[in-house]
Design an enzyme around this catalytic site. Structure first.
Site, short mmCIF file in Angstrom:
data_model
loop_
_atom_site.label_atom_id
_atom_site.label_comp_id
_atom_site.label_asym_id
_atom_site.label_seq_id
_atom_site.Cartn_x
_atom_site.Cartn_y
_atom_site.Cartn_z
N ASP A 57 0.86 -1.19 0.00
CA ASP A 57 0.00 0.00 0.00
C ASP A 57 0.89 1.24 0.00
OD1 ASP A 57 -2.36 1.77 0.44
OD2 ASP A 57 -3.33 -0.12 0.93
N HIS B 48 -2.70 3.35 -4.90
CA HIS B 48 -2.07 2.94 -3.63
C HIS B 48 -0.63 2.51 -3.88
CE1 HIS B 48 -5.57 3.15 -0.90
NE2 HIS B 48 -6.26 2.86 -1.99
N GLU C 256 -9.95 2.99 -5.43
CA GLU C 256 -9.61 4.39 -5.14
C GLU C 256 -8.49 4.93 -6.03
OE1 GLU C 256 -10.89 4.60 -0.47
OE2 GLU C 256 -8.83 4.07 -0.90
#
Length: 783
Positions: free
Chosen positions: A206, A278, A342
């Site tokens: 991440d 990410h 995202e």
């Protein structure tokens, strides 16, 4: 992905849970003290009980390596949790029987199914597959430990036939935000397998950390695995030569050992390598594979979403394929998770190569570039015999038919996936997001301030009536997700995962007609005893009684008792005695003398379920509220944050919204109150959010150092008191004494901190109302 549109989900959480149906009280058959509840339980009334004693033999078929391994695992469990030393032998028990535990193969059962017969001196486990034998042994171990005792045990005769409802019964561990050692991951695998959970979704990558050694790209762990926490944060450590980076990674040899360890316990590991977003930790190491300017180093130290993505070119694709090649060498399972959530698609608008690729695709929306990458990665995985898994945002483009969608947007993602012919796994926020808290106890682990109780998890229905039959046929199962932005330690991780993982296990394994919340609670104390014997530090919030008190109109204190489980009855005492089933039953708030002590506990069927709650009451304590007892004015982001140790070497937790420093003390009795005290702390700011967003509220200061403002009844009224904040360091604590104008009656009090920015986070710790006279001196009690 705990940051995953957290504001929107947290704002919706309370409303969603309120709309959820109550936990069904199913009509179940005979029960045994086993979690998850078996499919079929038939007591053998005419058979003799089975005694399991020291030195008893476990027989496994000769030459059957899988059965032998299960027998040895069962023997190790019996020794650790019951203190019994059992022998393992090959073959069948001798003619004429005698006490024994027997493992045997039976053709025709599904791989994870088993039958367990406890009767006439023997316990026999029959299964076709290795997993079935293992799960049968787990059930027998639970029967053996149901009474919480040590030494020999007598098992009631019973026949159990069992198999799972879903094939995917999982737990996701985020090792990217906070790192767990390989040994700790193996402990989690142990505990999962004893709940019949069979998928560990391992979040290895991440923005905040890259945790997997990739030999072709050593800087991924040399650079991406380490970050420098902000000064004053709990992760900030100092050595003799200065600050020490936080981080860690798993070598490929360690991963192979973990994978083999999991396989021996019938747990499949699904690795997650995030793409195309990410990506901060990867792009800090190899910025040439990113779109646009590289991320700043401080982005790795913050929680939140960031716009940095991989480039939409062949060089970045080659990098990702190289990484996945090594991933597939380490993880032999069928599924590879590629994230996909995202993604800041707009980042590609200013990248010439991305625009060229978009033009070649005949598209204008940059989101098409993510769909293109997902298709190409899926094809690469398919060529190596693997299947792609991604969060439900990957549905934004056309997917290969065998791509699997992990739905975190409720069950909507699963239904959308099924409509397109894709398999799906349910992992919905907020119900199965275990970074959400379980109670308002300030001693609870850190995490998000939305409360997702054990009952909420147990009440999650993976097959609601609104789920179309087509979608149900594509539903592989479900998993709980443990995001670790605010879960720093392994002890905290255990308490956030368990016993909620037990609820996931029962929802995923047990047939709907076998699930019953009251019966689950009845079985929970034995499960906690097993946890203790395993060294698992589970959170007892579901078994707790919480006492709250406020001034009574005629003197003394009005005491309220609550238990989040909603089952059984609360029994209490006011004379210091231990509550028993014969103690006073709590039916409504009652008046207790001051000073005094209330002790309470939760009982079901005359059996105490959990620990005894002790509440010391005096004139000061009933007028004191910690931040967890207050209400945040703005609940779009609620966090339970840890502050650094104070002079007493103890850390404290603070319920805050770092985007809005505002709290409400509801229904404060202001009669006779001339002064209040407030404790607060300055916490490190390490959040990435848009200060211009409409959910972000900055209260402008009157002076250069900021103030505490106190308002009555509404946060929009003029302040009734304003006090300047003293100067202090990040991580420091301070106490304010605030005079109040005379008031009477009950009123909401609104507390806001003013400041010119969000760094540091001003966190209210506690509020103490101090009546005049002797009680005022008591206001400092417990600071």
């Amino acid at each position: 992905m705990a940051s995953r549109r957290a504001g929107a989900w947290i704002a919706l959480a309370t409303a969603l849970l309120a709309l959820a149906p109550p936990v069904a009280q199913a009509a179940v058959g005979p029960a045994v003290n086993v979690i998850p509840a078996p499919l079929s339980v038939t007591p053998s009334a005419d058979a003799a009980p089975v005694a399991v004693t020291e030195g008893e033999t476990i027989f496994a078929p000769r030459g059957d390596a899988g059965a032998r391994r299960t027998a040895e695992q069962f023997a190790a469990l019996a020794l650790r949790t019951r203190g019994l030393s059992l022998k393992v032998a090959a073959g069948d028990p001798p003619p004429g029987g005698g006490p024994a535990i027997v493992l045997q193969r039976r053709a025709g059962l599904p791989d994870e199914a088993y039958a367990l017969d406890v009767a006439d001196g023997q316990a026999r486990i029959a299964a076709t597959g290795d997993a079935g034998l293992y799960y049968g042994a787990v059930t027998l171990w639970q029967l053996l430990t149901a009474d919480g005792g040590r030494g020999p045990a007598a098992l009631a005769p019973v026949r159990i036939e069992d198999r799972p409802q879903f094939a995917w019964r999982g737990l996701m561990i985020d090792s990217a935000r906070h790192f767990q050692s390989a040994a700790e991951i193996e402990q989690v695998i142990d505990w999962m397998s004893l709940h019949k959970l069979n998928v560990l979704h391992w979040h290895l990558v991440d923005d905040q950390g890259w945790r997997l050694q990739i030999r072709k790209y050593p800087r991924l762990t040399q650079v991406g695995a380490w970050r420098m926490p902000p000064p004053g944060s709990p992760d900030a450590l100092r050595g003799r030569k200065g600050p020490i980076p936080y981080g860690g990674f798993y070598t490929q040899d360690q991963v192979r050992e973990v994978v083999a360890y999991a396989a021996a316990r019938h747990v499949s590991i699904v690795p997650e390598i995030e793409m195309p977003g990410h990506a901060v930790s990867a792009l800090l190491a190899y910025p040439q594979f990113g779109a646009g300017a590289p991320p700043p180093r401080e982005a790795q130290t913050q929680w939140g979403g960031f716009p940095y993505v991989y480039a939409a070119n062949n060089e970045a694709l080659g990098f990702l394929e190289d990484v996945l090649t090594e991933v597939m060498e380490l993880f032999p399972g069928r599924y590879i998770h590629v994230g996909g959530d995202e993604v800041a698609h707009e980042r590609w608008n200013a990248a010439p190569q991305a625009q060229a690729r978009l033009h070649a695709l005949g598209q204008t929306d940059p989101a098409a570039l993510q769909a293109d990458l997902t298709r190409r990665i899926a094809a690469f995985l398919d060529a190596h015999g693997r299947r792609l898994v991604g969060w439900d945002e990957i549905l934004g483009g056309e997917l290969p038919a065998d791509a699997t969608v992990m739905s975190w947007h409720g069950i909507d993602g699963a239904m959308a996936a099924a409509a397109k012919g894709h398999d799906a796994v349910l992992a919905p926020a907020p119900w199965l997001y275990f970074d959400n808290g379980q109670s308002n106890d300030p001693k609870d682990p850190l995490g998000r301030g939305v409360m997702i109780t054990l009952r909420d998890v147990y009440g999650f229905n993976p097959r609601p009536a609104t789920l179309p039959a087509e979608a149900a046929s594509h539903l592989l199962g479900l998993q709980g997700n443990l995001w670790t932005e605010h879960i720093r330690t392994f002890d905290q991780l255990q308490a956030m995962a368990f016993p909620r993982a037990a609820a996931v296990a029962e929802v995923a394994w047990s047939a709907p007609e076998r699930r019953d919340w009251t019966d689950f609670m009845r079985r929970l104390p034995a499960q906690f005893a097993r946890y203790a014997s395993l060294g698992l530090k589970a959170n007892p919030a579901a078994l707790d009684v919480v006492a709250s008190a406020e001034p009574a109109s005629g003197g003394g204190a009005t005491v309220s008792l609550t238990a989040q489980s909603g089952v059984g009855e609360i029994r209490y005492t006011t004379d210091g005695a231990e509550p028993t089933p014969a103690a006073a039953r709590y039916d409504a708030p009652f008046t207790a003398p001051l000073p005094g002590k209330v002790r309470a506990a939760l009982f079901l069927d005359g059996v105490r379920l959990g620990p005894i709650a002790d509440a010391q009451l005096d004139a000061a304590s009933i007028r004191r509220r910690g931040s967890h007892q207050l209400r945040l004015c703005n609940q779009k982001l609620t966090l339970n944050l840890e502050g650094p140790p104070g002079p007493d070497k103890l850390t404290r937790t603070y319920m805050v919204n770092p985007q809005d420093a505002c709290w409400i003390y509801p229904g404060a009795d202001l009669t006779g109150i001339e002064r209040l005290s407030v404790g607060f702390a300055r916490l490190p700011f390490n959040f990435g959010f848009d200060a211009g967003h409409n959910s972000v509220v900055l209260h402008p200061p009157r002076g250069p150092g900021g103030e505490l403002e106190v308002r009555q009844d509404t946060c929009l009224s003029d302040p009734i008191a304003v006090t300047a904040l003293p100067a202090g360091p990040v991580g420091g604590r301070a106490t304010l004494s605030v005079p109040l104008p005379a008031r009477s009656g009950r009123h909401d009090l609104c507390f806001t901190f003013t400041a010119s920015g969000f760094d540091p986070v001003l966190a209210l710790d506690w509020v103490q109302l101090a009546p005049p006279g002797p009680a005022e001196a008591a206001a400092s009690h417990g600071r």
